[in-house]
Design a protein around this motif. Sequence first.
Motif, PDB file in Angstrom:
ATOM      1  N   GLY A 192       0.825  -1.215   0.000  1.00 10.78           N
ATOM      2  CA  GLY A 192       0.000   0.000   0.000  1.00 10.78           C
ATOM      3  C   GLY A 192       0.851   1.253   0.000  1.00 10.78           C
ATOM      4  N   ALA A 193       1.903   1.279   0.834  1.00 10.35           N
ATOM      5  CA  ALA A 193       2.771   2.454   0.926  1.00 10.35           C
ATOM      6  C   ALA A 193       3.524   2.655  -0.384  1.00 10.35           C
ATOM      7  N   HIS A 194       4.034   1.543  -0.934  1.00  4.20           N
ATOM      8  CA  HIS A 194       4.767   1.642  -2.202  1.00  4.20           C
ATOM      9  C   HIS A 194       3.864   2.145  -3.320  1.00  4.20           C
ATOM     10  N   ASP A 195       2.647   1.601  -3.383  1.00  2.00           N
ATOM     11  CA  ASP A 195       1.715   2.021  -4.431  1.00  2.00           C
ATOM     12  C   ASP A 195       1.404   3.496  -4.310  1.00  2.00           C
ATOM     13  N   ALA A 196       1.153   3.942  -3.074  1.00  2.00           N
ATOM     14  CA  ALA A 196       0.814   5.350  -2.848  1.00  2.00           C
ATOM     15  C   ALA A 196       1.949   6.242  -3.308  1.00  2.00           C
ATOM     16  N   ARG A 197       3.161   5.879  -2.984  1.00  2.00           N
ATOM     17  CA  ARG A 197       4.313   6.699  -3.356  1.00  2.00           C
ATOM     18  C   ARG A 197       4.534   6.665  -4.864  1.00  2.00           C
ATOM     19  N   ARG A 198       4.336   5.492  -5.458  1.00  2.00           N
ATOM     20  CA  ARG A 198       4.564   5.372  -6.902  1.00  2.00           C
ATOM     21  C   ARG A 198       3.551   6.216  -7.681  1.00  2.00           C
ATOM     22  N   GLU A 199       2.312   6.181  -7.229  1.00  2.00           N
ATOM     23  CA  GLU A 199       1.293   6.986  -7.904  1.00  2.00           C
ATOM     24  C   GLU A 199       1.577   8.470  -7.744  1.00  2.00           C
ATOM     25  N   CYS A 200       1.987   8.837  -6.536  1.00  2.00           N
ATOM     26  CA  CYS A 200       2.327  10.235  -6.267  1.00  2.00           C
ATOM     27  C   CYS A 200       3.487  10.683  -7.164  1.00  2.00           C
ATOM     28  N   LEU A 201       4.475   9.804  -7.289  1.00  3.66           N
ATOM     29  CA  LEU A 201       5.638  10.113  -8.122  1.00  3.66           C
ATOM     30  C   LEU A 201       5.240  10.303  -9.582  1.00  3.66           C
ATOM     31  N   GLU A 202       4.288   9.504 -10.026  1.00  7.04           N
ATOM     32  CA  GLU A 202       3.869   9.613 -11.423  1.00  7.04           C
ATOM     33  C   GLU A 202       3.251  10.985 -11.685  1.00  7.04           C
ATOM     34  N   PHE A 203       2.495  11.473 -10.700  1.00  7.97           N
ATOM     35  CA  PHE A 203       1.910  12.808 -10.860  1.00  7.97           C
ATOM     36  C   PHE A 203       2.979  13.908 -10.798  1.00  7.97           C
ATOM     37  N   LEU A 204       3.962  13.713  -9.933  1.00  4.60           N
ATOM     38  CA  LEU A 204       5.034  14.718  -9.853  1.00  4.60           C
ATOM     39  C   LEU A 204       5.806  14.775 -11.165  1.00  4.60           C
ATOM     40  N   LEU A 205       5.969  13.605 -11.794  1.00  3.43           N
ATOM     41  CA  LEU A 205       6.752  13.545 -13.033  1.00  3.43           C
ATOM     42  C   LEU A 205       5.919  13.892 -14.261  1.00  3.43           C
ATOM     43  N   LYS A 206       4.616  14.041 -14.064  1.00 11.00           N
ATOM     44  CA  LYS A 206       3.729  14.335 -15.189  1.00 11.00           C
ATOM     45  C   LYS A 206       4.203  15.580 -15.941  1.00 11.00           C
ATOM     46  N   ASN A 207       4.518  16.631 -15.198  1.00 13.33           N
ATOM     47  CA  ASN A 207       4.915  17.875 -15.845  1.00 13.33           C
ATOM     48  C   ASN A 207       6.397  18.190 -15.695  1.00 13.33           C
ATOM     49  N   HIS A 208       7.132  17.283 -15.100  1.00 11.61           N
ATOM     50  CA  HIS A 208       8.561  17.564 -14.884  1.00 11.61           C
ATOM     51  C   HIS A 208       9.322  17.266 -16.169  1.00 11.61           C
ATOM     52  N   PRO A 209      10.046  18.265 -16.716  1.00 10.70           N
ATOM     53  CA  PRO A 209      10.711  18.003 -18.000  1.00 10.70           C
ATOM     54  C   PRO A 209      11.805  16.942 -17.872  1.00 10.70           C
ATOM     55  N   LEU A 210      12.063  16.261 -18.976  1.00 13.20           N
ATOM     56  CA  LEU A 210      13.085  15.214 -18.972  1.00 13.20           C
ATOM     57  C   LEU A 210      14.405  15.822 -19.442  1.00 13.20           C
ATOM     58  N   ASP A 211      14.862  16.859 -18.712  1.00 13.78           N
ATOM     59  CA  ASP A 211      16.114  17.486 -19.151  1.00 13.78           C
ATOM     60  C   ASP A 211      17.228  17.299 -18.136  1.00 13.78           C
ATOM     61  N   CYS A 212      17.255  16.139 -17.500  1.00 17.76           N
ATOM     62  CA  CYS A 212      18.337  15.829 -16.562  1.00 17.76           C
ATOM     63  C   CYS A 212      19.735  16.030 -17.167  1.00 17.76           C
ATOM     64  N   PRO A 213      19.966  15.717 -18.455  1.00 20.34           N
ATOM     65  CA  PRO A 213      21.309  15.945 -18.994  1.00 20.34           C
ATOM     66  C   PRO A 213      21.731  17.412 -18.958  1.00 20.34           C
ATOM     67  N   ILE A 214      20.756  18.335 -18.959  1.00 23.59           N
ATOM     68  CA  ILE A 214      21.076  19.755 -18.951  1.00 23.59           C
ATOM     69  C   ILE A 214      21.052  20.301 -17.528  1.00 23.59           C
ATOM     70  N   CYS A 215      20.246  19.675 -16.675  1.00 25.55           N
ATOM     71  CA  CYS A 215      19.968  20.230 -15.352  1.00 25.55           C
ATOM     72  C   CYS A 215      21.199  20.155 -14.437  1.00 25.55           C
ATOM     73  N   ASP A 216      21.459  21.277 -13.751  1.00 26.80           N
ATOM     74  CA  ASP A 216      22.589  21.334 -12.828  1.00 26.80           C
ATOM     75  C   ASP A 216      22.382  20.483 -11.584  1.00 26.80           C
ATOM     76  N   LYS A 217      21.135  20.160 -11.285  1.00 29.79           N
ATOM     77  CA  LYS A 217      20.854  19.409 -10.060  1.00 29.79           C
ATOM     78  C   LYS A 217      21.111  17.913 -10.257  1.00 29.79           C
ATOM     79  N   ALA A 218      21.172  17.484 -11.514  1.00 33.35           N
ATOM     80  CA  ALA A 218      21.332  16.057 -11.795  1.00 33.35           C
ATOM     81  C   ALA A 218      22.515  15.497 -11.014  1.00 33.35           C
TER      82      ALA A 218
END
Lengths: 166, 508
Positions: free
Chosen positions: B97-123
């Motif tokens: 249950g905890a894993h599912d909740a976190r995974r679903e939450c993560l999917e929403f966080l990543l919904k609009n997060h750009p996939l620019d890790c190669p450019i991002c300084d935080k990577a």
Amino acid sequence: MVVVQRRELTFWERIYLPEIFRGLAITFKKMFEPRVTRQYPEEALPTNEVTRGQPRLVVKDDGNIACVSCGLCEAACPAYAITIDSQETERFIEREPERFEIDMLRCILCGFCEEACPKEAIFMSDELELANTTRQGLVYDMKQLERPASTLKPRIDYVRRINDRW
Amino acid sequence: MSDLTKQTPADPSTIERVEITVNGQTVQARTDKPLIQACIQAGVEVPHYCYHPGLTPEGSCRICQVEVQQGKMPARVMVACRTPVMPGMVVNTETEGAHDARRECLEFLLKNHPLDCPICDKAGECTLQDYSFTEGQGEGRSVEPRRKLEKRKDLGDVILLDQERCILCTRCVRFMDEVPKTPQLCVAGRGSHSTIETWNDTPLSGNYQGNLADVCPVGALTLKSFRFKARVWNLTKTASSCGECSRGCATTVEVLRKGEVTRIRPRHDEDVNGWWMCDTGRFALDAFSLADRLVGTLLPSASRGWDATSVENGLQIASDMLTTGDKPLLIASPWLTQEEGGELLALGQTISARVAFVSTASNDLADDVLHTGDPGPNRRGLSDLGLEALTAEEILHTASEHSTVLCIGERVARLLGKGEAEGFNSLPPSARVLLFDCELPDAPTEGNSPIDIAIGLPSSVERVGHWVNIDGLRRNILQARPAPAGVWNTLRLLKYLHELLTNREVQS
């Protein structure tokens, strides 16, 4: 200790000349057979898309370098051959390399950089020759590494094809 | 919930603890901290973006969901950062249950997060990236395009905001409200149009803006000065202390390829600085520049230039200068460590010299957060050792009474000259001046430099020792990179000089 038992030479071998003529006969026969050695460098080695030559950087069709200097090839390089410094650009992709050096003397042509690259920016070309009079001359900078995407096309297609298999 | 906002209780003995179970492990959890702290204390890693131990918990990211069972109630999934600790709680972070909740939450966080890790300084130090790697799914299921927002929003001189990368954890908003207590940021807009904004696009102000880039769990707020400078995994990190004021904040000095110091970040030290540091200390990178360093020994030559020689030779000459003439004056910089200060004092006793340190004038950077306004990091320690505190004016005034003046330590020439060469050059020409510093002061416009010998020293990122901060807390500085070739460690140099002087005293 091992005592090697040498074979006793026969009479014909001991009189020497017949064996000389036998050897010369083989040499003479081979002159009329097809050659198996390659006349390198006059005759270049055949290369294809599987050839893993020296790494080269892709210049996209719009003239910009494909590399965003993420540093993954630098991190993946087992020989520490790659050094990258980044800078900001005005383009939509905000980042590009300011300095991209590959020390070709360190490069072991393993292809990890090509595998690590998330931007399809570095590929193993079919260039294999490497010669210079100084060590510094073999540290290739960005100008020496850049190749238009069209030259690397066969390799790019090949890599995409094998990546699709996963 | 207001109990959770308290950073440190007034009296540690009043901390109340209750027994709870975390993943089968019994933990004595503090009741003044949220449940997530008890999990961390038990060594259980719970992902968190909006929770920061130094800020009020808000519970906006929902990623820290764990399963909690209490009493006879069935187990429920709840956010660990907004749940107070209760006696007898049974916490499990690894249930389905905890894993599912976190995974679903993560999917929403990543919904609009750009996939620019190669450019991002935080990577490389991004917790969103780390958790996506361990828990996230390979591909997004969303068919709508990602939202398009401003990628390079200017928030003043220090910070650049990438609104697309922002996950709206509001750590930055809470930081500005709670730590420097200058509310400047807010969440503007509603729903998926929410963005972090300043009022009317006013640039950020204050001396604590740099911390915003540290608290940001993703690459939305980045330092302009560090932008695209280095990949974080190429930086060698060393725990040290900041030397820009007498607070002595715990820092991590980050060095790129054994060369320049690229970034300085705060390190958690509950008693000194908490989690934060000021921008003055953070951006004081020029002090550690490798350009224009004083290396080896320089002796003035006839043609107003310098002759170089080895440090051994230099110290031999220095010991000659210190033993001839009357009582010498030894001037230490407040950047000297306790160990070096003690050695200088012992050396001063051997040659019966007057030992003092430069008592730096306060600057106007003092605030009630961290900066003390006193630029000498080891003033307290050197006074405790018994060195005399003299201001730059007093030193320049009394120097004429002494035939030999030895100035030792990082930035000592700059402190005596108050930032200008002329101050240092106004040391009396009658006195012999020995300068042991990291850099050579500018030559005077007219006449000769007063310096009779100059020996290079390592800067505070190149040596090891202790500083005592304004509250009397002893904190160490560590070597982040090797000193330039031909520069001796200050302590070794002082011990060598002391030995030379002792031998000379014995002979005479």
